[in-house]
Motif scaffolding. Structure first.
Motif, short mmCIF file in Angstrom:
data_model
loop_
_atom_site.label_atom_id
_atom_site.label_comp_id
_atom_site.label_asym_id
_atom_site.label_seq_id
_atom_site.Cartn_x
_atom_site.Cartn_y
_atom_site.Cartn_z
N PRO A 42 0.82 -0.99 0.01
CA PRO A 42 -0.05 0.03 0.11
C PRO A 42 0.92 1.23 0.09
N GLY A 44 1.34 5.40 -0.67
CA GLY A 44 1.00 6.64 -0.85
C GLY A 44 1.28 7.48 0.40
N THR A 48 -3.13 6.31 2.94
CA THR A 48 -2.69 5.04 2.94
C THR A 48 -2.32 4.82 4.40
N ARG A 58 -6.83 -0.37 4.80
CA ARG A 58 -5.91 -1.60 4.77
C ARG A 58 -6.80 -2.55 5.73
N HIS A 90 3.15 -1.06 5.50
CA HIS A 90 2.56 -0.15 4.61
C HIS A 90 3.58 0.76 4.39
N GLY A 92 2.83 4.37 3.44
CA GLY A 92 1.92 5.56 3.46
C GLY A 92 2.82 6.62 4.38
N HIS A 120 -2.07 5.28 -4.49
CA HIS A 120 -2.89 6.51 -4.10
C HIS A 120 -2.08 7.80 -3.65
N TRP A 222 -10.49 -1.13 -3.83
CA TRP A 222 -9.27 -2.23 -4.07
C TRP A 222 -9.54 -3.33 -4.31
#
Length: 242
Positions: A42, A44, A48, A58, A90, A92, A120, A222
């Motif tokens: 993931p 971003g 995120t 998530r 992740h 993010g 994203h 997603w």
């Protein structure tokens, strides 16, 4: 009261990453109990990460994948979310723009070797100094990812609503299908996810970040996109649908 820009700002520190050689083994060893499966990153900004709702989309995405009998391994240098989230890793980064991700992504890709990437990004560019240049920056980022990992799947999302900047968001999002199509024409594994259409202004908690309902809608979008490409979460023989 904090401004919308301040709401997006967060810690910019990156977790120390293992070297690219043996990175996958090092990652699994660093998180005991990590499930062997398709490595999903993931990628971003704070959306995120899950600002307002730690874990964000998530949570719902993990639940859907598990319920479908799919084994995945979320990967990245960041980690957060509730204890009920089976894998909290992740990439993010709160407050980051497209350029910030682009400056670091090669290292992350080398370290974690994701087989599927959920991107994203662009929200912080919208009210930055050059929103008009955001599409070109995004195209550069996407090309960097697909050039480095041509066999991986990249799911590129339009950004979620920003009610106060709706026309700018719409203009930016309108360029993303073309970015995706250019990659597809070049034989790259890129798919479009229309995240803007999946949410409404009512799903935005603070003018910028989704609320719990909004994040769950992102998870559903997603998941639908991943189901359409069985190889993105496993082989057709092993990835079962719900």
């Amino acid at each position: 009261m904090a401004s919308r820009r301040q709401l997006l700002a967060g810690a910019f520190a990156l977790a120390a990453a293992p070297t690219a050689i043996g990175a996958t083994t090092a990652h699994a060893a660093a998180r005991p109990g990590a499930a062997a499966g398709v490595r999903v990153m993931p990628l971003g900004d704070s959306i995120t990460d899950g600002f307002n709702v730690p874990g964000g989309y998530r949570i719902g995405l993990w639940d859907r994948l598990v319920a479908a009998g799919t084994t995945v391994d979320f990967v990245g240098s960041m980690s957060n979310g509730p204890s009920s989230l089976g894998d909290r890793d992740h990439e993010g980064h709160s407050g980051w723009t497209i350029a910030g991700i682009d400056a670091n992504v090669s290292r992350w890709l080398s370290t974690y070797a994701p087989q599927t990437i959920l991107l994203h990004i662009g929200t912080n560019d919208i009210y930055g100094s050059d929103p008009g240049g955001a599409p070109n920056r995004l195209a550069t980022l996407v090309n960097r990812i697909t050039t480095q990992l041509p066999q991986s799947w990249l799911f590129l999302a339009t950004i979620t609503p920003l009610p106060a900047w709706d026309q700018t968001v719409r203009s930016f999002n309108a360029t993303i299908p073309g970015i995706v199509q250019n990659q597809v024409n070049a034989g790259r594994r890129v798919r479009l996810v229309d995240m803007y259409a999946a949410l409404t202004n009512a799903d935005i908690a603070d003018g910028v970040h989704p609320n719990a309902t909004g994040y769950n809608k992102m998870a559903a979008a997603w998941y639908t996109a991943l189901r359409a490409v069985p190889g993105s979460t496993g082989t057709a023989a092993t990835a079962r649908t719900a």
